[in-house]
Design an enzyme around this catalytic site. Structure first.
Site, PDB file in Angstrom:
ATOM      1  N   GLY A  15     -15.801  42.126  34.991  1.00  0.00           N
ATOM      2  CA  GLY A  15     -16.371  41.112  35.885  1.00  0.00           C
ATOM      3  C   GLY A  15     -17.008  41.730  37.115  1.00  0.00           C
ATOM      4  N   THR A  42      -9.373  46.898  32.523  1.00  0.00           N
ATOM      5  CA  THR A  42      -8.425  46.665  31.431  1.00  0.00           C
ATOM      6  C   THR A  42      -9.105  46.670  30.076  1.00  0.00           C
ATOM      7  OG1 THR A  42      -6.977  45.407  32.879  1.00  0.00           O
ATOM      8  CG2 THR A  42      -6.727  45.040  30.521  1.00  0.00           C
ATOM      9  N   CYS A  43     -10.193  45.938  29.936  1.00  0.00           N
ATOM     10  CA  CYS A  43     -10.821  45.795  28.618  1.00  0.00           C
ATOM     11  C   CYS A  43     -11.200  47.149  28.039  1.00  0.00           C
ATOM     12  CB  CYS A  43     -12.060  44.902  28.727  1.00  0.00           C
ATOM     13  SG  CYS A  43     -13.065  44.940  27.245  1.00  0.00           S
ATOM     14  N   ILE A 180      -1.036  39.826  22.712  1.00  0.00           N
ATOM     15  CA  ILE A 180      -0.757  41.261  22.733  1.00  0.00           C
ATOM     16  C   ILE A 180       0.394  41.599  21.792  1.00  0.00           C
ATOM     17  CG2 ILE A 180      -0.006  43.194  24.206  1.00  0.00           C
ATOM     18  CD1 ILE A 180      -1.608  41.975  26.480  1.00  0.00           C
ATOM     19  N   ARG A 200      10.858  34.508  21.577  1.00  0.00           N
ATOM     20  CA  ARG A 200      11.834  33.477  21.943  1.00  0.00           C
ATOM     21  C   ARG A 200      11.557  32.122  21.293  1.00  0.00           C
ATOM     22  NH1 ARG A 200      10.217  32.692  28.350  1.00  0.00           N
ATOM     23  NH2 ARG A 200       8.105  31.974  28.035  1.00  0.00           N
ATOM     24  N   GLY A 263       3.213  38.525  28.668  1.00  0.00           N
ATOM     25  CA  GLY A 263       2.236  37.888  29.536  1.00  0.00           C
ATOM     26  C   GLY A 263       1.701  38.818  30.608  1.00  0.00           C
ATOM     27  N   ASP A 304      -9.618  37.764  35.562  1.00  0.00           N
ATOM     28  CA  ASP A 304      -8.205  37.420  35.348  1.00  0.00           C
ATOM     29  C   ASP A 304      -7.457  37.126  36.642  1.00  0.00           C
ATOM     30  OD1 ASP A 304      -8.818  37.958  32.734  1.00  0.00           O
ATOM     31  OD2 ASP A 304      -7.253  39.452  32.431  1.00  0.00           O
ATOM     32  N   THR A 312     -12.352  38.926  28.568  1.00  0.00           N
ATOM     33  CA  THR A 312     -13.414  39.766  29.131  1.00  0.00           C
ATOM     34  C   THR A 312     -14.773  39.057  29.219  1.00  0.00           C
ATOM     35  OG1 THR A 312     -12.306  41.717  28.311  1.00  0.00           O
ATOM     36  CG2 THR A 312     -14.650  41.940  28.789  1.00  0.00           C
ATOM     37  N   HIS A 437     -24.051  32.367  -0.443  1.00  0.00           N
ATOM     38  CA  HIS A 437     -23.056  32.637  -1.474  1.00  0.00           C
ATOM     39  C   HIS A 437     -23.194  34.046  -2.015  1.00  0.00           C
ATOM     40  CE1 HIS A 437     -20.147  31.608  -4.512  1.00  0.00           C
ATOM     41  NE2 HIS A 437     -20.947  32.152  -5.411  1.00  0.00           N
TER      42      HIS A 437
HETATM   43  P1  NDP Z   1       0.310  35.580  26.317  1.00  0.00           P
HETATM   44  O1  NDP Z   1       0.344  34.639  27.448  1.00  0.00           O
HETATM   45  O2  NDP Z   1      -0.678  35.395  25.230  1.00  0.00           O
HETATM   46  O3  NDP Z   1       1.736  35.667  25.644  1.00  0.00           O
HETATM   47  C1  NDP Z   1       2.889  35.956  26.386  1.00  0.00           C
HETATM   48  C2  NDP Z   1       4.069  35.899  25.439  1.00  0.00           C
HETATM   49  O4  NDP Z   1       5.221  36.346  26.105  1.00  0.00           O
HETATM   50  C3  NDP Z   1       4.338  34.490  24.941  1.00  0.00           C
HETATM   51  O5  NDP Z   1       4.711  34.566  23.598  1.00  0.00           O
HETATM   52  C4  NDP Z   1       5.512  34.063  25.823  1.00  0.00           C
HETATM   53  O6  NDP Z   1       6.341  33.129  25.198  1.00  0.00           O
HETATM   54  C5  NDP Z   1       6.247  35.366  25.983  1.00  0.00           C
HETATM   55  N1  NDP Z   1       7.054  35.420  27.190  1.00  0.00           N
HETATM   56  C6  NDP Z   1       6.667  35.145  28.456  1.00  0.00           C
HETATM   57  N2  NDP Z   1       7.691  35.335  29.309  1.00  0.00           N
HETATM   58  C7  NDP Z   1       8.745  35.732  28.579  1.00  0.00           C
HETATM   59  C8  NDP Z   1      10.087  36.062  28.882  1.00  0.00           C
HETATM   60  N3  NDP Z   1      10.539  36.035  30.123  1.00  0.00           N
HETATM   61  N4  NDP Z   1      10.904  36.424  27.862  1.00  0.00           N
HETATM   62  C9  NDP Z   1      10.453  36.459  26.597  1.00  0.00           C
HETATM   63  N5  NDP Z   1       9.191  36.152  26.251  1.00  0.00           N
HETATM   64  C10 NDP Z   1       8.348  35.793  27.229  1.00  0.00           C
HETATM   65  O7  NDP Z   1       0.153  37.000  27.011  1.00  0.00           O
HETATM   66  P2  NDP Z   1      -0.199  38.424  26.444  1.00  0.00           P
HETATM   67  O8  NDP Z   1       0.533  39.358  27.323  1.00  0.00           O
HETATM   68  O9  NDP Z   1      -0.024  38.516  24.986  1.00  0.00           O
HETATM   69  O10 NDP Z   1      -1.752  38.511  26.756  1.00  0.00           O
HETATM   70  C11 NDP Z   1      -2.233  38.246  28.064  1.00  0.00           C
HETATM   71  C12 NDP Z   1      -3.617  37.687  27.999  1.00  0.00           C
HETATM   72  O11 NDP Z   1      -4.523  38.719  27.677  1.00  0.00           O
HETATM   73  C13 NDP Z   1      -3.824  36.639  26.928  1.00  0.00           C
HETATM   74  O12 NDP Z   1      -3.463  35.367  27.348  1.00  0.00           O
HETATM   75  C14 NDP Z   1      -5.283  36.737  26.682  1.00  0.00           C
HETATM   76  O13 NDP Z   1      -5.934  35.927  27.607  1.00  0.00           O
HETATM   77  C15 NDP Z   1      -5.590  38.196  26.937  1.00  0.00           C
HETATM   78  N6  NDP Z   1      -5.723  38.932  25.677  1.00  0.00           N
HETATM   79  C16 NDP Z   1      -6.714  38.607  24.809  1.00  0.00           C
HETATM   80  C17 NDP Z   1      -6.847  39.270  23.627  1.00  0.00           C
HETATM   81  C18 NDP Z   1      -7.937  38.892  22.685  1.00  0.00           C
HETATM   82  O14 NDP Z   1      -8.852  38.187  23.089  1.00  0.00           O
HETATM   83  N7  NDP Z   1      -7.878  39.292  21.419  1.00  0.00           N
HETATM   84  C19 NDP Z   1      -5.956  40.353  23.249  1.00  0.00           C
HETATM   85  C20 NDP Z   1      -4.925  40.609  24.224  1.00  0.00           C
HETATM   86  C21 NDP Z   1      -4.830  39.922  25.387  1.00  0.00           C
HETATM   87  P3  NDP Z   1       6.031  31.544  25.215  1.00  0.00           P
HETATM   88  O15 NDP Z   1       4.885  31.337  24.296  1.00  0.00           O
HETATM   89  O16 NDP Z   1       7.298  30.956  24.710  1.00  0.00           O
HETATM   90  O17 NDP Z   1       5.744  31.208  26.634  1.00  0.00           O
END
Ligand code: NDP
Length: 474
Positions: A15, A42-43, A180, A200, A263, A304, A312, A437
């Protein structure tokens, strides 16, 4: 009042670099930018780019297995050499970092390779003590992994660490069930690590379409990831060179490595936002209006750190719109609706845009077109893997409100569908399009009957057609 710069950007990621480059090259602004780490953010350095290259690396055994199905006897991916891959990865990231640096510098921008913070609405302080003034300041510092706050969490890795590991761990625990966690569990499994994913919830990828979530959860299991649902570590402890995880069900297991994918959070620490009175939300996200302007008129934020849509291409668009608005005299903002995204799991990806079926059900007046089939390529090679394509259609206007694809190269397909959906395509528009096709994507224009209706009277529902995609639909 004169300033050192027209624009000073904090953060050299997607960005920030786009905003600085457009402001300088298209609108003649004098631009400075501070980056404490590597240009590209990051990206480029520790996210999308190295992640996707690792997905390609992790896919080699699948390609070899498929080759056998096509008659290539003895096809074998061989042994994965992390050192070879990592050296090539490092070289590629260095090349990209150079491209980001040159992109800004050749536009006339000046880069300060150090940390910066806000001093007043027009002044930035650098780590070496310099003070720099600017008419406008753009904060584009991104996010950082968020840890769950459990005892011993410092023994775990974060996603950044995956790209700099000394070796692929023998046995690894991935914690989380988001983008991730799913992608990195897929990578680690593909590179030969015995991978356990502890999430979880009851199925991964909260927020995605329910069938897509089921399919990704099942696929992780099928490729050999040990998916443990309803499980979270409560505590980590040292176990020799490894880590012992104590879980919420009372069990404990040892791993060579634990990776948190729980997250990400806006990276605002030490920026001086509170001292200056810049308004932030509960997660620390900088609050901005649709033009990315904060409550302090000279300070803007994109990407972000604003926690709008954390992808990104969205950050790039926000940065570009900021430059057009502030330096180009063309007020532009980003429409955060209908942003497509893809989760790069393997062998099938999950790609989505728009309304999910859960959202459709809550809204009502929606028809679901849902096709399941075994693609000819993998079917021929002996695989049972199934593709899903789902369209969410407004029953009254026939407008396509959402599309969800689980299949090989789903990310490539959703990119093109996104154009049509963004233009307001109806189901009739898709139906009118003649199929190419044999492709996977032709299924998107050949679904005839809705398989479910939510809050739409009549006619009866059909089961999702299950078939092999070896011959055109008659
Ligand atoms: P996400 O928000 O996608 O997922 C976070 C995960 O962690 C969820 O499953 C969440 O569970 C869990 N979680 C959160 N807090 C806790 C805790 N205290 N204990 C146990 N589990 C927990 O975040 P990511 O880190 O995977 O990715 C971050 C961001 O990066 C994404 O939202 C996306 O925007 C971006 N990204 C995009 C990609 C792509 O476009 N291909 C690839 C990677 C990242 P619950 O669902 O229950 O809340």
């Amino acid at each position: 009042m004169t300033f050192d710069y027209d624009l000073f950007v904090i953060g050299g990621g997607s960005g920030g670099v786009r905003a600085g480059r457009i402001a300088a090259s298209e609108y003649g602004a004098k631009v400075g930018l501070a980056e404490e780490s590597r240009m590209g953010g990051t990206c480029v350095i520790r996210g999308c780019v190295p992640k996707k290259l690792m997905i390609f690396a992790a896919s080699a055994p699948d390609a070899a297995a498929e080759a056998q199905g096509y008659g290539w006897t003895g096809a074998d991916a061989g042994r994965f050499d992390w050192d070879v891959f990592r050296a090539r990865l490092d070289a590629e990231l260095t090349r990209l970092e150079g491209a980001y640096t040159r992109g800004l510098e050749s536009a006339g921008g000046t880069i300060y390779k150090q940390r910066a913070h806000l001093i007043d609405p027009h002044t930035v302080g650098l780590a070496d003590g310099q003070r720099i003034t600017a008419k406008h300041i753009l904060i584009a510092v991104g996010g950082r992994p968020h840890l769950p706050g459990i005892e011993g969490q410092e023994l775990g890795m974060i996603s950044d660490d995956l790209f700099t590991m000394d070796r692929v761990p023998g046995r690894v625990l991935v914690v989380g069930g988001g983008f991730i966690a799913c992608e990195f569990a897929t990578i680690l499994n593909g590179l030969g690590a015995e991978t356990v994913l502890a999430y979880r919830g009851d199925k991964v990828l909260r927020g995605f379409d329910r069938d897509g979530r089921d399919l990704v959860t099942a696929q992780l299991d099928e490729i050999g990831v040990d998916v443990r649902l309803g499980l979270s570590p409560l505590r980590l402890g040292k176990d020799g060179a490894g880590v012992r995880a104590h879980f919420n069900d009372g069990s404990a297991e040892s791993f060579d490595a634990v990776m948190f994918a729980t997250g990400r959070a806006p990276y605002i620490k030490g920026l001086g936002l509170a001292e200056l009175g810049v308004h932030c939300g509960p997660k620390g996200e900088i609050l901005v209006d649709k033009y990315s302007q904060t409550n302090i008129p000279s300070i803007f934020a994109v990407g972000d750190v604003t926690d709008r849509v954390n992808l990104t291409p969205v950050a790039i668009r926000e940065g570009h719109s900021f430059a057009d608005t502030v330096f180009g005299g063309q007020p532009r903002f980003v429409d955060h609706d209908l942003v497509a995204s893809a989760v790069y799991t393997r062998p099938h990806e999950l790609a989505s845009i728009g309304m999910t079926e859960d959202e459709a059900e809550a809204r009502g007046g929606v028809e679901i077109y849902d096709a399941r089939f075994r693609p000819m390529r993998s079917l021929f090679a002996g695989s049972d893997a199934r593709v899903m394509m789902k369209l969410v259609v407004d029953a009254e206007t026939c407008r396509v409100l959402g599309c969800h694809i689980f299949g090989p190269e789903a990310g490539e397909m959703i990119q093109l569908v996104a154009i049509a959906i963004g233009m307001g395509a109806t189901k009739a528009d898709l139906d009118r399009t003649i199929a190419v096709h044999p492709t996977l994507a032709e299924e998107l224009v050949t679904m005839r009957q809705p398989t479910r209706r939510h809050d739409v009277p009549e006619p009866p529902e059909h089961d999702a057609p299950e078939r092999d995609m070896a011959a055109p639909q008659l």
